[in-house]
Design a protein around this motif. Structure first.
Motif, PDB file in Angstrom:
ATOM      1  N   SER A  62       0.826  -1.200   0.000  1.00 37.11           N
ATOM      2  CA  SER A  62       0.000   0.000   0.000  1.00 37.11           C
ATOM      3  C   SER A  62       0.859   1.249   0.000  1.00 37.11           C
ATOM      4  O   SER A  62       0.596   2.198  -0.744  1.00 37.11           O
ATOM      5  N   ILE A  98       1.065   4.521  -2.801  1.00 46.00           N
ATOM      6  CA  ILE A  98       0.449   5.800  -2.444  1.00 46.00           C
ATOM      7  C   ILE A  98       1.167   6.992  -3.066  1.00 46.00           C
ATOM      8  O   ILE A  98       0.536   7.874  -3.656  1.00 46.00           O
ATOM      9  N   ALA A 135      -4.565   4.262   0.205  1.00 47.84           N
ATOM     10  CA  ALA A 135      -4.253   3.579  -1.053  1.00 47.84           C
ATOM     11  C   ALA A 135      -5.523   3.281  -1.827  1.00 47.84           C
ATOM     12  O   ALA A 135      -5.603   3.504  -3.040  1.00 47.84           O
TER      13      ALA A 135
END
Length: 204
Positions: free
Chosen positions: A15, A19, A191
């Protein structure tokens, strides 16, 4: 507003890597009442994502050369709020970063608009009893609660502020679990909000 539930910690590195390209110059902005853990969680979140952590209250104190309690005492809340809005507007130009805001910052319409334009906002929410227990340990640092009935004051502040907190992009519950678990929850939520691809577990 999307409410997030906790995810498997093993997905967190995936994640986090997803991002930053999607975040671009935006900040991850933590909002919520005093005592929810914006600073402590924000620091850990910054480390997890590899971006700076900035505390708006600390920046205000540095700019003013005095504590927030002293600003309130000497100049009043209106003066503090005006300075707070200016500092947050400046800080939002410094992304990507994790930015923790003061509990009353979102009451300013210009600040809300700036956060929406330049950030992904996360409301760290917490139950009243948890807030009171945490705040009671540092009452002298909370000028808004220097009243005859701090519990009643806190309830009033919650009633006034929660409709504005609820306008945040994501909501995460601050509770009595390790802060790293909440950080993972935030990372996965951001995310997903930014449209990162779903996690795939490695095949054995």
């Amino acid at each position: 507003m999307v409410e997030i539930s906790i995810q498997n910690d093993a997905t967190a590195p995936l994640s986090a890597a997803a991002i930053l390209p999607r975040l671009e110059r935006r900040s991850i902005v933590l909002v919520g009442m005093m005592g929810v853990g914006k600073s402590s969680i924000g620091r850990r979140l910054g480390v997890r994502l590899g971006v700076p952590f900035v505390d708006a209250d600390a920046e205000i104190e540095m700019a003013a050369g005095m504590s927030i309690a002293d600003i309130f005492a000497r100049h009043g809340e209106a003066s503090f709020r005006s300075g707070e809005a200016r500092v947050i507007a400046r800080l939002l130009d410094g992304g990507p970063q994790v930015l923790a805001t003061g509990g009353g910052a979102v009451m300013n319409a210009d600040t809300r608009a700036a956060i929406k334009a330049k950030g992904v906002s996360i409301w760290l929410n917490a139950d009243f009893d948890i807030l009171m227990r945490r705040i009671s340990k540092r009452k002298n640092d909370r000028p808004m609660l220097q009243t005859a009935d701090p519990a009643a004051t806190l309830r009033q502040l919650l009633a006034e502020r929660e409709p504005f907190y609820a306008q945040s992009d994501l909501t995460v519950q601050s509770r009595e679990v390790p802060h790293e678990a909440i950080v993972t929850e935030i990372v996965d939520g951001v995310a997903s909000f930014l449209g990162a691809p779903p996690h795939r577990k490695a095949e054995l």
